[in-house]
Structures are given as structure tokens and as C-alpha cells.
Design an enzyme around this catalytic site. Structure first.
Site, PDB file in Angstrom:
ATOM      1  N   LYS A 142      -8.928  -7.972  -8.550  1.00  0.00           N
ATOM      2  CA  LYS A 142     -10.143  -8.758  -8.306  1.00  0.00           C
ATOM      3  C   LYS A 142     -11.413  -7.946  -8.584  1.00  0.00           C
ATOM      4  O   LYS A 142     -12.363  -8.441  -9.174  1.00  0.00           O
ATOM      5  CB  LYS A 142     -10.125  -9.220  -6.848  1.00  0.00           C
ATOM      6  CG  LYS A 142     -11.034 -10.371  -6.588  1.00  0.00           C
ATOM      7  CD  LYS A 142     -10.699 -11.100  -5.315  1.00  0.00           C
ATOM      8  CE  LYS A 142     -11.733 -12.165  -5.061  1.00  0.00           C
ATOM      9  NZ  LYS A 142     -11.783 -13.164  -6.137  1.00  0.00           N
ATOM     10  N   LYS A 189       7.002  -4.187  -3.302  1.00  0.00           N
ATOM     11  CA  LYS A 189       7.045  -3.918  -4.745  1.00  0.00           C
ATOM     12  C   LYS A 189       7.514  -5.142  -5.534  1.00  0.00           C
ATOM     13  O   LYS A 189       7.105  -5.341  -6.688  1.00  0.00           O
ATOM     14  CB  LYS A 189       7.928  -2.707  -5.044  1.00  0.00           C
ATOM     15  CG  LYS A 189       7.397  -1.390  -4.476  1.00  0.00           C
ATOM     16  CD  LYS A 189       6.005  -1.044  -4.978  1.00  0.00           C
ATOM     17  CE  LYS A 189       5.608   0.380  -4.617  1.00  0.00           C
ATOM     18  NZ  LYS A 189       4.227   0.716  -5.027  1.00  0.00           N
ATOM     19  N   SER A 201       5.162   0.510  -9.526  1.00  0.00           N
ATOM     20  CA  SER A 201       6.078  -0.223  -8.659  1.00  0.00           C
ATOM     21  C   SER A 201       7.260   0.681  -8.296  1.00  0.00           C
ATOM     22  O   SER A 201       7.110   1.896  -8.138  1.00  0.00           O
ATOM     23  CB  SER A 201       6.528  -1.502  -9.378  1.00  0.00           C
ATOM     24  OG  SER A 201       7.304  -2.309  -8.535  1.00  0.00           O
ATOM     25  N   ASP A 221     -10.708   2.145   0.908  1.00  0.00           N
ATOM     26  CA  ASP A 221      -9.408   1.643   1.376  1.00  0.00           C
ATOM     27  C   ASP A 221      -9.070   0.404   0.543  1.00  0.00           C
ATOM     28  O   ASP A 221      -9.845  -0.568   0.533  1.00  0.00           O
ATOM     29  CB  ASP A 221      -9.522   1.277   2.869  1.00  0.00           C
ATOM     30  CG  ASP A 221      -8.180   0.928   3.496  1.00  0.00           C
ATOM     31  OD1 ASP A 221      -7.312   0.360   2.795  1.00  0.00           O
ATOM     32  OD2 ASP A 221      -7.999   1.218   4.694  1.00  0.00           O
ATOM     33  N   ILE A 271      11.228  11.296  -8.395  1.00  0.00           N
ATOM     34  CA  ILE A 271      10.479  12.278  -9.175  1.00  0.00           C
ATOM     35  C   ILE A 271      10.530  13.634  -8.464  1.00  0.00           C
ATOM     36  O   ILE A 271      10.181  13.728  -7.274  1.00  0.00           O
ATOM     37  CB  ILE A 271       9.001  11.827  -9.351  1.00  0.00           C
ATOM     38  CG1 ILE A 271       8.938  10.424  -9.994  1.00  0.00           C
ATOM     39  CG2 ILE A 271       8.216  12.850 -10.174  1.00  0.00           C
ATOM     40  CD1 ILE A 271       9.538  10.302 -11.371  1.00  0.00           C
TER      41      ILE A 271
END
Ligand code: HXC
Length: 239
Positions: free
Chosen positions: A106, A142, A124, A46, A171
Site C-alpha cells: 500500500k 506465509k 516467504s 513498524d 540458510i
């Protein structure tokens, strides 16, 4: 599709997801595009849990010999008005998109910094350029993803990592288009006519843009938002 295109061109890959069965099946399927390709699927991961991502990144680097490219594409999305959206619903999308992107950076950055040619690509959207009804949570998230991308470009560009956003439009044949536009052929055709390029995007359009940014041709592109929407965002808001 992005990963499939990169694997076809010679990359090995690791994909992550919450559902182990689906993730492992997708990895197996992607590996078929090139004989000898190594594609690892890590389930139970997750993006809101940095420890999940760190374990996945460490395993990926160990089994594949390092990490050169990262696609940060996890996104939560549902159509809902502000008044119907609970605070927890808003927080959920912010956590998947924004915290998830931060956690990805990170977890993978220590490995990217070992690579001679490291690239990050964030997925994004264009909703936040104008605002978008029923997508207030996604637009806010975003905008933050674009902002994180820019800070990473400035902070890590000098250390050899490029950081760019791809912002897809609608899309064809995806759940997003079905939910945000329609599944009805006539409605989709009508929507296509409002796009300056005259058609919906394809998953190949997004894969091609990713390959470009990750290729030697894209090595000097850093801190950029590449909108892949046939010019649609310029008409968002009704112009
Ligand atoms: C209103 C909703 C909701 C919905 C969930 N929630 N779905 N609220 N309408 N349809 C609320 C829940 O009621 C809850 O709030 C909170 O969100 C968290 O829900 P959970 O189910 O507990 O969270 P979780 O399982 O962690 O994640 C749920 C999810 C996720 C965020 C909805 O499953 C999801 O987004 N799935 C779709 C992912 C997706 O399609 N991604 C692709 C994005 S593509 P309460 O208050 O009740 O606790 C994209 C580009 C589109 O965005 C471009 C097209 C042009």
C-alpha cells in the site's frame, strides 16, 4: 544481504526497521560496498503501522528520486507449539508478516506505478506446503504472503509492476537455522545430508535469486514463487 547485493550492482537503497540505531548502522555498513552509494536507514518503523511505512516510502522516493524495487521481508518467528502459543502471539506474527506485507504494498505502490520497470519481491517460506510443527503461525502467515503476491501480480502486472516470492530454505549462519535446526556442527551436517543439493543455503544464494528477479533477465517473471532451498521442500513431511 539482498540489499547489499543490489547496492553493489549500482542501486541506491532505503532500509527500514524498528530499532533506529541498528537500522542506521546497517544502512551505513551497506553503503560501504560501493563508493558513492546512497543508503538511507529509517528507524522507528513498524510494518504493522501503515503510516510508518507511508512516511518511509515518501522519504525514500524524495531522497532517492523514486522507487523501482521493493523487498517485503519483515517476519516474526519463534518456535512454539499450538497449545503454548497465545492468541496474541499468533496475531503478532500474522500482523508482522501479512498486514506488514499489505502495508508495504500500500505504501510503495503509488511510487512503483511511477517507475518504468517496477518489481516487488516478498520473502516467504516453504512451511505451508506441508505444514510444520511448532511453526503453525508462520506457515499460516506465509501462505497468505504467497496469496497476496499472486493477487498483486494479476492486479498490477498490467500496470508494469511484477510481483514474485522468494522462499528460502534453511540458510547457514542465520538465527533462523540456529533456532529451527541447531547450532551444533554435527546436527547441521546431518540436516545438510537430507537436502537434495547436499548443503544448507547461503545468504548469497538468496541475494543471487533477488538480483535475478530484479534484473532484465527476470522482467517476464510475474506471479511466481521461486523456492531457493536446494530441493529441500520436496522432502518435507518425510519422503
Ligand atoms: C511464545 C512468544 C514468543 C516465544 C513472543 N511471544 N515470543 N510466545 N514463544 N518465543 C508472544 C508474546 O508472549 C506475546 O503474547 C506476543 O508473542 C507478542 O510478543 P511481543 O514481544 O509483545 O511482540 P513484539 O515485540 O511486537 O514482537 C515479538 C516477536 C518478534 C514477534 C517475537 O520480536 C520476533 O519475531 N522476533 C524474531 C524475528 C525473526 O527472527 N525474524 C526472522 C524470521 S526468519 P502474549 O499473549 O504473552 O501477550 C524466518 C525464516 C526461518 O522466519 C527459516 C529457517 C529455516
Amino acid at each position: 544481504m539482498q540489499t547489499r547485493a543490489l547496492v553493489r550492482l549500482g542501486a541506491n537503497a532505503c532500509i527500514i526497521g524498528r530499532d533506529a540505531e541498528k537500522t542506521e548502522a546497517a544502512a551505513k555498513d551497506i553503503a560501504t560496498v560501493r563508493p558513492g552509494a546512497k543508503v538511507i536507514g529509517i528507524g522507528g518503523c513498524d510494518v504493522r503501522r501503515v503510516e510508518n511505512l507511508k512516511a518511509a516510502a515518501d522519504r525514500c522516493a524524495k531522497e532517492l528520486g523514486g522507487i523501482d524495487f521493493v523487498i517485503a521481508g519483515a517476519a516474526g518467528n519463534f518456535i512454539v507449539s499450538m497449545e503454548a502459543m497465545s492468541s496474541n502471539a499468533f496475531r503478532t506474527v500474522m500482523e508482522i508478516d501479512v498486514l506488514g506485507t499489505f502495508n508495504t504494498i500500500k505504501a510503495t505502490m503509488p511510487h512503483l506505478l511511477q517507475s518504468p520497470d517496477a518489481r516487488i519481491n516478498y520473502v516467504s517460506a516453504t512451511f505451508h506446503y506441508t505444514g510444520m510443527p511448532m511453526q503453525g503461525h508462520v506457515a499460516a502467515a506465509k501462505a497468505s504472503v504467497d496469496s497476496l503476491m499472486a493477487s498483486v501480480a494479476l492486479e498490477y502486472g498490467p500496470r508494469g509492476v511484477t510481483s514474485n516470492v522468494i522462499s528460502p530454505g534453511a540458510i547457514a549462519d542465520t538465527e533462523g537455522a540456529a533456532r529451527l535446526i541447531s547450532t551444533d556442527e554435527a546436527a547441521l551436517k546431518h540436516h545438510s545430508r537430507s537436502i537434495p543439493s547436499g548443503r544448507l543455503g547461503t545468504v548469497k544464494d538468496i541475494a543471487d535469486a533477488t538480483v535475478y528477479l530484479f534484473s532484465p533477465a527476470g522482467s517476464y517473471i510475474n506471479g511466481h514463487v521461486l523456492v531457493v532451498d536446494g530441493g529441500a521442500w520436496r522432502r518435507q513431511g518425510g519422503s
